[in-house]
Design a protein around this motif. Structure first.
Motif, PDB file in Angstrom:
ATOM      1  N   GLU A  28       0.709  -1.068   0.096  1.00 26.85           N
ATOM      2  CA  GLU A  28       0.122  -0.068   0.239  1.00 26.85           C
ATOM      3  C   GLU A  28       0.823   1.296   0.184  1.00 26.85           C
ATOM      4  N   ARG A  29       2.082   1.227   0.822  1.00 25.46           N
ATOM      5  CA  ARG A  29       2.847   2.318   0.760  1.00 25.46           C
ATOM      6  C   ARG A  29       3.340   2.860  -0.449  1.00 25.46           C
ATOM      7  N   LEU A  30       3.410   1.895  -1.311  1.00 27.83           N
ATOM      8  CA  LEU A  30       4.166   2.245  -2.652  1.00 27.83           C
ATOM      9  C   LEU A  30       3.073   2.407  -3.939  1.00 27.83           C
ATOM     10  N   SER A  31       1.840   1.638  -3.784  1.00 27.44           N
ATOM     11  CA  SER A  31       1.304   1.741  -4.802  1.00 27.44           C
ATOM     12  C   SER A  31      -0.323   2.031  -4.609  1.00 27.44           C
ATOM     13  N   ALA A  32      -0.810   2.373  -3.326  1.00 30.05           N
ATOM     14  CA  ALA A  32      -2.091   2.520  -2.765  1.00 30.05           C
ATOM     15  C   ALA A  32      -3.165   3.224  -3.975  1.00 30.05           C
ATOM     16  N   LYS A  33      -2.284   4.143  -4.683  1.00 34.19           N
ATOM     17  CA  LYS A  33      -3.233   4.748  -5.679  1.00 34.19           C
ATOM     18  C   LYS A  33      -3.024   4.102  -7.388  1.00 34.19           C
ATOM     19  N   SER A  34      -2.445   2.878  -7.215  1.00 28.98           N
ATOM     20  CA  SER A  34      -2.567   2.334  -8.688  1.00 28.98           C
ATOM     21  C   SER A  34      -3.442   1.193  -8.864  1.00 28.98           C
ATOM     22  N   THR A  35      -4.131   1.192  -9.780  1.00 33.73           N
ATOM     23  CA  THR A  35      -5.157   0.088 -10.037  1.00 33.73           C
ATOM     24  C   THR A  35      -5.193   0.084 -11.689  1.00 33.73           C
ATOM     25  N   GLY A  36      -5.465  -1.193 -12.267  1.00 37.35           N
ATOM     26  CA  GLY A  36      -5.635  -0.987 -13.602  1.00 37.35           C
ATOM     27  C   GLY A  36      -4.403  -1.040 -14.437  1.00 37.35           C
ATOM     28  N   ASN A  37      -3.217  -0.777 -13.867  1.00 36.26           N
ATOM     29  CA  ASN A  37      -2.155  -0.704 -14.434  1.00 36.26           C
ATOM     30  C   ASN A  37      -1.275  -2.016 -14.946  1.00 36.26           C
ATOM     31  N   ILE A  38      -0.351  -1.804 -15.720  1.00 35.63           N
ATOM     32  CA  ILE A  38       0.585  -2.708 -16.373  1.00 35.63           C
ATOM     33  C   ILE A  38       1.838  -2.455 -15.844  1.00 35.63           C
ATOM     34  N   LEU A  39       2.702  -3.271 -15.530  1.00 34.40           N
ATOM     35  CA  LEU A  39       4.025  -2.982 -15.269  1.00 34.40           C
ATOM     36  C   LEU A  39       5.032  -3.687 -16.197  1.00 34.40           C
ATOM     37  N   ASN A  40       5.655  -3.504 -17.067  1.00 39.56           N
ATOM     38  CA  ASN A  40       6.358  -4.269 -18.041  1.00 39.56           C
ATOM     39  C   ASN A  40       7.738  -4.612 -17.267  1.00 39.56           C
ATOM     40  N   VAL A  41       8.122  -5.885 -17.061  1.00 42.16           N
ATOM     41  CA  VAL A  41       9.420  -5.947 -16.661  1.00 42.16           C
ATOM     42  C   VAL A  41      10.041  -7.238 -17.705  1.00 42.16           C
ATOM     43  N   ASP A  42      10.417  -6.695 -18.692  1.00 41.61           N
ATOM     44  CA  ASP A  42      11.116  -7.323 -19.993  1.00 41.61           C
ATOM     45  C   ASP A  42      12.358  -6.598 -20.525  1.00 41.61           C
ATOM     46  N   ALA A  43      13.019  -5.961 -19.572  1.00 48.79           N
ATOM     47  CA  ALA A  43      14.487  -5.170 -20.059  1.00 48.79           C
ATOM     48  C   ALA A  43      14.340  -4.408 -21.328  1.00 48.79           C
ATOM     49  N   GLY A  44      12.900  -4.207 -21.743  1.00 42.71           N
ATOM     50  CA  GLY A  44      12.758  -3.195 -22.821  1.00 42.71           C
ATOM     51  C   GLY A  44      12.413  -3.986 -24.103  1.00 42.71           C
ATOM     52  N   ASN A  45      11.089  -3.766 -24.512  1.00 39.46           N
ATOM     53  CA  ASN A  45      10.626  -4.394 -25.828  1.00 39.46           C
ATOM     54  C   ASN A  45       9.700  -3.673 -26.365  1.00 39.46           C
ATOM     55  N   LEU A  46      10.134  -2.888 -27.487  1.00 43.28           N
ATOM     56  CA  LEU A  46       9.313  -1.518 -27.997  1.00 43.28           C
ATOM     57  C   LEU A  46       7.858  -2.180 -28.505  1.00 43.28           C
ATOM     58  N   ALA A  47       7.631  -3.590 -29.185  1.00 39.62           N
ATOM     59  CA  ALA A  47       6.701  -3.860 -29.457  1.00 39.62           C
ATOM     60  C   ALA A  47       5.642  -3.872 -28.299  1.00 39.62           C
ATOM     61  N   ALA A  48       6.085  -4.163 -26.990  1.00 39.81           N
ATOM     62  CA  ALA A  48       5.072  -4.416 -25.742  1.00 39.81           C
ATOM     63  C   ALA A  48       4.959  -3.191 -25.021  1.00 39.81           C
ATOM     64  N   PHE A  49       5.503  -1.877 -25.428  1.00 36.17           N
ATOM     65  CA  PHE A  49       5.073  -0.755 -24.846  1.00 36.17           C
ATOM     66  C   PHE A  49       3.419  -0.788 -24.809  1.00 36.17           C
ATOM     67  N   THR A  50       3.076  -0.435 -23.519  1.00 34.20           N
ATOM     68  CA  THR A  50       1.646  -0.248 -23.249  1.00 34.20           C
ATOM     69  C   THR A  50       1.130   1.083 -24.173  1.00 34.20           C
ATOM     70  N   ARG A  51      -0.110   0.966 -24.615  1.00 31.00           N
ATOM     71  CA  ARG A  51      -0.741   2.051 -25.248  1.00 31.00           C
ATOM     72  C   ARG A  51      -2.078   1.810 -25.497  1.00 31.00           C
TER      73      ARG A  51
END
Length: 702
Positions: free
Chosen positions: A679-702
């Motif tokens: 909660e102390r880090l992301s209490a106001k985050s919902t419906g989000n996507i966090l990519n942990v892929d070391a960077g993949n242009l095609a997978a950028f969220t949009r």
């Protein structure tokens, strides 16, 4: 009826092992033996001591040193550093500056001046009780059998009768300097006794050496228990006035608890996180189903250790309350908790002193449910479990005392003066601050895999309790044992679960409710992977992918939502999806479609969960190869073939195709999952996507 306890049934003294130990380690061995048996003393209760001759580090001369269990330790699990060490000559000299009972608390401030060899272990308030008895070895235990006698109205006369004059008796006096002097005076006036009973409190016993002291202690406890058993046979008095109701069946109990506990936990946690522990052993059921439950529970506990852990009295929830459903249940529980808090607040106001610490959390610690058992509530699982153990001790005491004489609880003012003693407050203030996820419960699917294990390890490190579920029973048992060893068995549970089975998923969340009281974090991580060209993708492959990765994630999200909504305290759902949910890969249509479904499911969870404070977010990994069970199967060969590379080059291939040119590890996914869980880090985050892929242009969220 309790089983008689012959002394031989206590933990056995190993003379061969004892012969290898020096004086300090002999004291530790005796302490660990005594603390290993709850019939002798409860967790954290009691203390032991030995007066040992040692060389003074300054003068080199031999001086007598009191080794005594330090403040806050536990006899059963302590090590040598759990003992305070104090110069006996300095402790004896304190008597000359003592100003009397009205000033005894100030003597605590002198104990550090008596410390031997700069020992940092804080001395216990019980130190004078050991120092001023003239014996080389002293035990102070809280055995149920002796406390039962100590809590009887005619305790003094019965002590004389049971032990034939070999054990003395003193009236209630809270631990401290004055009680130490009372023990000293009593023993001097009654030489030759084997021990001494403190009314409402426990037993002191002693010996000339460690073995003699141990044998004396367990012998006195066995004598007390055997006398109690004989008396109950002669008197034929039913326990607690006899039964008033029958226990519900196991299935009925489980179903009721799974429905009630999350609501109870959510309401009680409004003043701070709570974890719950359920206790349904025979002694508890006998008590909660008895005729005399209400009057006995209202008397409160007798031994200070009991009520310090459990509060002076419990809350009783009758079937008329816990059989309610939905909003009616929540309203009834809210009213009962409010009434308990008001009663506790009134107790505080009646008994408070001018310098009393502020009112603490007024919620009950012990909740009794006739027909079901007992629930303990505390800031963490271990504290809740230990509180339940202490109340079982109190039940055992009430059973014996009530059957033979008249049970007497500690007077209310005396109880308050212990509970809100500034020395107890100082002990609480020395406690380390809670970790960020302390009091939280997480359920992790696919918990035996590399990512699941890493997520569990991460949230455990931050104080959470974890329920690991996985379809692979063998791997699950290994990981559960590993994490329990590292983080403590109170914090970890493992349960086999097939996420494609609705009944199996429902059972997993019921297990979380029964073990911890509810759920705060659900991590959907169970995974499979299979690849095939589109024209070769069978309906079986398609259905299997959809079953685990779409249906399974739906079932986990739905049950998490239901449980969190019942708690009314919000929560976090974390979906471990994939880069393939954002951008398709060749020859993986079934996998990619299912991963995309997971992302859309998370958005739906976020949308419907928002009014209840339930957040849902996605972590998208890419090619987490190290430690992954998925990549140890056919998926590895299939992806190597699809990308036209050798299988051993897979990690390098995925690393080098990333923008950052870095491998993605299970620990990286665990960090992202922790971000959304906290909660102390992301209490106001919902419906989000966090990519942990070391960077993949095609997978950028949009």
């Amino acid at each position: 009826m309790t089983t008689p306890i012959p002394a031989r049934d206590f933990p056995r003294w190993d003379a061969n092992h004892a012969a290898t130990l020096d004086a300090a380690r002999l004291l530790l061995y005796r302490s660990n033996l005594l603390g290993s048996d709850l019939r002798i003393t409860n967790y954290g209760g009691g203390n032991t001591s030995a007066k040992i001759w040692q060389a003074d580090p300054l003068t080199g001369q031999q001086v007598q040193v009191l080794w005594v269990k330090g403040s806050g330790g536990d006899l059963g699990s302590m090590a040598l550093d759990g003992f305070s060490t104090l110069y006996m000559d300095k402790l004896l000299a304190l008597q000359a500056i003592y100003r009397g009972p009205g000033h005894e608390d100030e003597m605590v401030g002198y104990l550090p001046h008596c410390t031997f060899n700069l020992n940092p272990r804080v001395a216990s308030i019980d130190t004078p009780l050991h120092a001023y008895l003239p014996f080389a070895h002293v035990d102070h235990m809280h055995p149920d059998a002796v406390i039962a006698i100590a809590a009887m109205a005619d305790s003094e006369k019965l002590t004389q009768q049971i032990f034939a004059g070999t054990v003395g008796w003193l009236p209630w006096r809270r631990p401290g300097f004055e009680l130490g002097l009372m023990l000293q005076r009593y023993q001097a006036a009654h030489p030759g006794q084997r021990g001494l009973v403190l009314a409402g409190h426990g037993l002191f016993s002693w010996g000339d050496d460690a073995r003699a002291c141990y044998d004396n202690t367990v012998g006195l406890i066995a004598s007390a228990q055997n006398w109690l058993d004989r008396e109950r046979v002669v008197r034929q008095v039913p326990s607690f006035g006899g039964p008033a109701r029958q226990a519900l069946s196991q299935d009925e109990q489980d179903a009721t608890l799974a429905r009630v506990l999350p609501v109870l936990r959510g309401l009680a946690s409004k003043t701070g996180p709570k974890l719950l522990h359920v206790e349904r052993q025979a002694a508890v059921l006998e008590f909660v189903n008895s005729r005399d439950l209400a009057p006995l529970a209202a008397l409160g506990t007798s031994c200070p250790d009991h009520f310090l852990r459990t509060k002076i009295r419990p809350l009783i929830l009758e079937p008329a309350v816990y059989m309610l459903q939905g909003a009616a249940l929540a309203q009834a529980l809210q009213e009962r908790l409010a009434a308990y808090r008001a009663d506790y607040g009134a107790y505080y106001q009646r008994c408070r002193r001018a310098d009393s610490p502020a009112l603490r959390d007024a919620n009950p610690v012990i909740v009794l449910l006739p027909g079901i058992g007992m629930v303990a509530m505390a800031k963490d699982k271990a504290t809740a479990r230990i509180a339940a153990e202490f109340y079982v001790n109190a039940i055992n005491v009430m059973r014996e005392a009530h059957a033979i004489d008249r049970y007497v609880g500690l007077p209310e003012q005396e109880a308050f003066d212990i509970e809100y003693w500034w020395l107890e407050e100082a002990k609480l203030q020395r406690s380390p601050p809670p970790k960020p996820l302390a009091g939280k419960v997480a359920l992790v699917t696919g918990g035996a895999g590399g990512i699941g294990r890493a997520i569990a390890r991460r949230v455990l490190a931050e104080g959470a309790c974890v329920v690991l579920v996985d379809i692979d029973q063998g791997a699950l048992a290994t990981v559960t044992a590993e994490l329990a060893q590292a983080h403590g068995p109170d914090h970890v549970r493992g349960l086999q679960c097939d996420v494609t089975s609705e009944a199996s998923v429902i059972a997993a969340f019921r297990h979380a409710a029964l073990e911890f009281g509810g759920l705060d974090i659900a991590v959907s991580n169970a995974g499979i992977a299979a690849a095939a060209p589109l024209e070769d993708t069978s309906i079986e492959l398609w259905n299997h992918s959809q079953g685990v990765l779409a249906t399974g994630y739906f079932l986990v999200g739905r049950e998490a939502f239901r449980l969190m909504k019942a708690q009314g305290a919000g929560g976090s759902i974390v979906v471990i999806a994939s880069k393939n949910g954002m951008v398709a890969s060749p020859q993986a249509s079934a996998y990619c479609a299912a991963k995309a479904a997971e992302i859309q499911l998370s958005r739906s969870f976020a949308l419907e969960g928002a009014p209840w404070g339930i957040r849902s977010n996605v972590v998208n990994p890419d090619a987490v190869i190290r430690g992954s069970r998925i990549w140890s199967g056919k998926w590895s060969a299939e992806r190597a073939a699809a990308n036209k590379i050798a299988e051993q080059d897979l990690e390098a291939f995925y690393r080098d195709r990333s923008m950052l040119k870095r491998s993605v590890l299970p620990e990286d996914i665990a960090e992202a999952a922790y971000f959304f869980a906290a909660e102390r880090l992301s209490a106001k985050s919902t419906g989000n996507i966090l990519n942990v892929d070391a960077g993949n242009l095609a997978a950028f969220t949009r």
